[in-house]
Every structure is written in structure tokens, then in C-alpha cells.
Design a protein around this motif. Sequence first.
Motif, short mmCIF file in Angstrom:
data_model
loop_
_atom_site.label_atom_id
_atom_site.label_comp_id
_atom_site.label_asym_id
_atom_site.label_seq_id
_atom_site.Cartn_x
_atom_site.Cartn_y
_atom_site.Cartn_z
N MET A 1 -38.68 11.81 59.96
CA MET A 1 -38.14 12.42 61.17
C MET A 1 -39.15 13.41 61.71
N ASN A 2 -39.40 13.35 63.02
CA ASN A 2 -40.39 14.25 63.60
C ASN A 2 -39.83 14.92 64.86
N TRP A 3 -40.58 15.89 65.35
CA TRP A 3 -40.09 16.70 66.46
C TRP A 3 -39.92 15.86 67.72
N ASP A 4 -40.77 14.89 67.97
CA ASP A 4 -40.62 14.05 69.17
C ASP A 4 -39.30 13.29 69.16
N ASP A 5 -38.90 12.80 67.98
CA ASP A 5 -37.62 12.10 67.88
C ASP A 5 -36.45 13.04 68.14
N LEU A 6 -36.55 14.25 67.59
CA LEU A 6 -35.47 15.21 67.77
C LEU A 6 -35.34 15.62 69.24
N ARG A 7 -36.44 15.68 69.95
CA ARG A 7 -36.40 16.01 71.37
C ARG A 7 -35.65 14.94 72.15
N ILE A 8 -35.72 13.70 71.70
CA ILE A 8 -35.00 12.61 72.38
C ILE A 8 -33.49 12.82 72.28
N ILE A 9 -33.03 13.26 71.11
CA ILE A 9 -31.60 13.52 70.94
C ILE A 9 -31.14 14.57 71.95
N ALA A 10 -31.91 15.66 72.06
CA ALA A 10 -31.53 16.74 72.98
C ALA A 10 -31.58 16.26 74.43
N ALA A 11 -32.55 15.42 74.76
CA ALA A 11 -32.68 14.95 76.14
C ALA A 11 -31.53 14.03 76.52
N GLY A 33 -34.20 4.28 73.68
CA GLY A 33 -33.14 3.59 72.95
C GLY A 33 -33.58 3.16 71.56
N ARG A 34 -34.82 2.65 71.45
CA ARG A 34 -35.30 2.18 70.14
C ARG A 34 -35.42 3.33 69.14
N ARG A 35 -35.99 4.44 69.59
CA ARG A 35 -36.18 5.56 68.66
C ARG A 35 -34.86 6.23 68.32
N LEU A 36 -33.97 6.30 69.26
CA LEU A 36 -32.66 6.87 68.96
C LEU A 36 -31.91 5.98 67.96
N GLY A 37 -32.03 4.66 68.13
CA GLY A 37 -31.40 3.76 67.18
C GLY A 37 -31.96 3.93 65.78
N ARG A 38 -33.24 4.16 65.69
CA ARG A 38 -33.86 4.37 64.38
C ARG A 38 -33.35 5.65 63.73
N ILE A 39 -33.21 6.71 64.52
CA ILE A 39 -32.70 7.97 63.97
C ILE A 39 -31.29 7.77 63.43
N GLN A 40 -30.44 7.07 64.18
CA GLN A 40 -29.06 6.85 63.75
C GLN A 40 -29.01 6.02 62.47
N ARG A 41 -29.92 5.04 62.35
CA ARG A 41 -29.96 4.26 61.12
C ARG A 41 -30.40 5.11 59.94
N ASP A 42 -31.39 5.97 60.18
CA ASP A 42 -31.86 6.84 59.10
C ASP A 42 -30.76 7.81 58.64
N LEU A 43 -30.01 8.36 59.60
CA LEU A 43 -28.96 9.32 59.26
C LEU A 43 -27.69 8.64 58.74
N GLY A 44 -27.48 7.41 59.18
CA GLY A 44 -26.29 6.68 58.76
C GLY A 44 -25.02 7.10 59.48
N VAL A 45 -25.16 7.75 60.63
CA VAL A 45 -24.00 8.18 61.43
C VAL A 45 -24.31 7.95 62.89
N PRO A 46 -23.28 7.70 63.74
CA PRO A 46 -23.51 7.56 65.18
C PRO A 46 -23.72 8.93 65.81
N LEU A 47 -24.64 8.99 66.77
CA LEU A 47 -24.93 10.26 67.44
C LEU A 47 -24.32 10.33 68.84
N HIS A 60 -21.12 14.51 64.77
CA HIS A 60 -22.34 14.50 63.95
C HIS A 60 -23.54 14.93 64.78
N CYS A 61 -23.57 14.46 66.02
CA CYS A 61 -24.69 14.81 66.91
C CYS A 61 -24.70 16.31 67.20
#
Length: 279
Positions: A1-11, A33-47, A60-61
Motif C-alpha cells: 500500500m502506498n500514498w498514491d493509492d491512499l490518495r485515490i480513496i480520498a479523491a 477503478g483498477r487501483r481502487l479494486g486492488r486496495i479493496q482486495r488487499d483489505l478484504g472489505v468494500p470501501l 470501513h472506508c
Amino acid sequence: MNWDDLRIIAAVRDEGTYAGASARLRIDETTVGRRLGRIQRDLGVPLFEAVDGVRRPTRHCEKVLEHVGAIAGHVAEIGRIRESQPGPVGRLRIASTNSVAEELLAPRAEQFLRDNPGLTLQFLTSSENVKFSRWQADLAIRLRKPEKGDFMISKLAEVRLYFFEPAETVDAAPVVCAYPDELAAIPESQFLRARRLSAARCITDNVRVIQTLIRSHRAIGVLPEHNCAALLVDRSLRATLLDKRRDVWLLVQIHLRRDPATRLTIDWLRLCFRDLARR
């Protein structure tokens, strides 16, 4: 998990759509959409969940976003570190011989660093030249002019040279100290050949070794001025100033030519050698 991915969640939370987040972050909507999907798979919860065409954050989000907000604050504080420093900020690697670093740069480094708290200097000392093409240093001080290279080069100084010999004749011939054959073109070697002192019994590129032997009053050799302070006041030695001087060259990586920290450091290096010329 990196800062660029986390910025996508906030955006996505702020804009409500992948398209809005894409425009805000200036990245492709598909990438969002692709990166957000990857984050949700890594966390195992819908955001997010879609409600009336808008992406709404799940509980969770919201928990994740609490941490994202804290991280954003820390990132902003890190960015303000540069603003808190009075003057240029940077870390520069300077390559030189041991004697240049010890005799010329180190005595003046403390004041320079104290005057410029945003700067960090790393001294790389060796008798071998660093490989600029491999980015081993940012600046380099060379005692021979490079034939070519992808860097800026300028003459830094012309250093005076002294020939030392015992002031009084001794029974045994003094040991001749000379430089290796690959340094045959330097003024020191040329002078020794002109004086028919090529039969050296001590061969080294380390001026500290030559300095030590000369100090024994049983050896002769040629040294640059910044290694001569103690020898010039030794009455048991005779010092002869050579007609020729040793050119010193400064190499700088091209991409740093307009960097404020680099320009400031270059000015300091020139001052170090200018002080030597005033002695």
C-alpha cells in the motif's frame, strides 16, 4: 500500500465518482477503478457502494479515511521542512583526494554547514576517480582535466608546488619520492625528470606518504602547497617553488547546474581554493 493509492480513496470520497477522482488526480479513470479494486482486495472489505450514481464510502472506508487524513497532515508537514530552512536545502556528494578533503575542505566545512543548515555534504575520498556516468558523486575535484564526459567542467584553481630536499648534505643520498607512471604528465613528475631524479625508490600517489618521508629529512619530493604548511617552516628543509602550477578541475553533474544548493556549494569550493592562493 502506498500514498498514491491512499490518495485515490480520498479523491473518490470527495468527488463521488471515478471520473471526478480521475480529473482531480490527473490520471486515467480506468486506472482509478483498477487501483481502487486492488486496495479493496488487499483489505478484504468494500470501501464504496453506489447510491444513485454516486460512490458513497462504507464504514470501513470511513475508518481508512481517518488514517488517510492523518497521513496527509504528516506529508504536508514534511513538505514544509524545506520552507523552515533559511536558504537552499539538499544533500551533495563531493569526491576528491584525501589530501584535498583533509587539508582544504574539512577545515572550512564546519562554518559553511553552520551558515547553511539546510545543506548536507558527503565527502567521498579516494585516489581513484569516481564514475560520473554511474552517478557516484554530484561534484568532483580532479587534479587532471578529464578528456570528455557528460558533465560541466571548469578550472577550480592553480595550486603552487614545492620541491623539498634536506637543507644540509648527508652521507647517504636522500630517497627520491615520485608519482606512478600514469601520472607522468603532471608538473611534479616533469620537474623530477628535468632534475634527473627519475630513479625513485618510493613511488606513490599518496601525498601524505611523501610528506612523511620528507619530514624525516632523508627524502626529497614535490608536494602541492596545501600539504606544505609544516614543511615550509622546517629549517632542516630547503623548499623551492616550482615555475609550473597544478591545475585543479571541478566536475558537476549537468542536471544540477541550476540547483541553488549546488551553486552555493560550488561558490564555497572556489572560496576554499581562493583562500589557499592568498597564503
